[in-house]
Structures are given as C-alpha cells and as structure tokens.
Design an enzyme around this catalytic site. Structure first.
Site, PDB file in Angstrom:
ATOM      1  N   ARG A  79      -3.461  -6.256   3.563  1.00 48.86           N
ATOM      2  CA  ARG A  79      -2.757  -5.137   2.327  1.00 48.86           C
ATOM      3  C   ARG A  79      -1.631  -6.277   1.759  1.00 48.86           C
ATOM      4  NH1 ARG A  79      -1.603  -0.437   0.844  1.00 48.86           N
ATOM      5  NH2 ARG A  79      -0.793  -0.072  -1.266  1.00 48.86           N
ATOM      6  N   ASP A  92      -4.712   1.589   3.182  1.00 53.15           N
ATOM      7  CA  ASP A  92      -3.580   2.279   2.361  1.00 53.15           C
ATOM      8  C   ASP A  92      -3.747   3.114   3.316  1.00 53.15           C
ATOM      9  OD1 ASP A  92      -1.501   2.745   0.552  1.00 53.15           O
ATOM     10  OD2 ASP A  92      -3.181   4.007  -0.286  1.00 53.15           O
ATOM     11  N   ASP A  94      -0.554   6.030   4.177  1.00 56.00           N
ATOM     12  CA  ASP A  94       0.793   6.723   3.560  1.00 56.00           C
ATOM     13  C   ASP A  94       0.977   7.820   4.703  1.00 56.00           C
ATOM     14  OD1 ASP A  94       1.331   5.512   0.885  1.00 56.00           O
ATOM     15  OD2 ASP A  94      -0.558   6.599   0.362  1.00 56.00           O
TER      16      ASP A  94
END
Length: 164
Positions: A79, A92, A94
């Site tokens: 990333r 990703d 979160d």
C-alpha cells in the site's frame, strides 16, 4: 484488553493480499474471528472488484498504537502511503470498532462505513450481529435487516485462508 473489529479489503491481486493480510493480522493479534469473504464492486471510483471481510480480535494496544500498526501492515504489503482514497489497493485495513469507544482521532470509530457500506455491515453482522452500535444504539443485525441491499452489488465467496 479491547475487542476490535477490522475491515480488510483488496482489489489488486486480491486472493494473495487477503491471505497475506489475514496472516499478518493473525501474527499480530493471535486468534482471529473471521467473517466470510465477499466480492463487491468498487465504491467511489471505477475499478476492479474488491474482496472484503471483517476480522474480530482482542488487543492490548492503545487505539493510537493500533492505528499505526494497521498502517504498517498495509505499507508492508504494497500500500502506497500517499495513495488516493478512492483508488485500487493491495491491502486496506480499517478499524471499525474499538470496544464501545466513540472517537474522531487518530481514526474515526465507529467507522461510518458500518452504516453505509454492505461490504462492511454484512460481514460485521456475521461475526458480531448481537453487538450494539455505540452511536445509533441498534444491533448490527438490526442495522443489516434494515439496510437497503439493492444499493450495492455484493456476493459471498468461500474463504480458503487457514491460520498457520
């Protein structure tokens, strides 16, 4: 020890990065509670389909340490630190929930995606359906039952990952 829930997504070499992401989270937190895997169309931009799931774990890290750790795992798996918000991504991670904490910094919890995104709410409901959202005071099962499922194209897939 805090109960946490993390959304994991990828739309670049997604099988590989979902597996690597789960392995990194397992190495960091130990025992994980893992939802089914979901295929979802990209939201907010035209791009390849995403794979998404939600992971539950326990941690003694502070929310600041945890936010930093999740970024470190993302960067270690391709990333880019200056990637645009709505763009393809290898991994990703979160933070959705940190116990019943309501905070804006260092990351917003509960994450607003819980209320707006099928790819977050459906897998979260699968592993934490009886928990109560600390801001709207409804269970995730109640929120999923009321969610307009026609808004987003999403399908459940088999997950091959196994903890090592």
């Amino acid at each position: 020890m805090a109960q946490i829930y993390i959304s994991l997504g990828s739309n670049v070499e997604k099988e590989r990065y979902v597996d690597l992401g789960l392995s990194a989270l397992s190495e960091t937190f130990g025992c994980l509670e893992v939802s089914s895997l979901y295929a979802c169309e990209a939201v907010g931009f035209d791009g390849p389909e995403f794979y998404n799931l939600v992971v539950g774990a326990k941690t003694e890290l502070s929310i600041e340490q945890l936010a930093r750790k999740l970024k470190d795992i993302e960067y270690a798996h391709g990333r880019c630190p200056d990637a645009k918000k709505f763009s393809p991504r290898t991994l990703d991670l979160d933070l959705l929930l940190f116990d019943d904490l309501i905070a804006q910094s260092p990351t917003q919890v509960p994450r607003p995606d819980i209320l707006n995104s099928a790819f977050v709410l459906w897998p979260l409901t699968e592993i934490a359906g009886g928990l109560i959202h600390p801001e709207v005071n409804q269970s995730y099962q109640q929120l999923w039952s009321a969610f307009d499922k026609s808004k987003q194209k999403i399908s459940q897939l088999p997950l091959a990952w196994q903890p090592k």
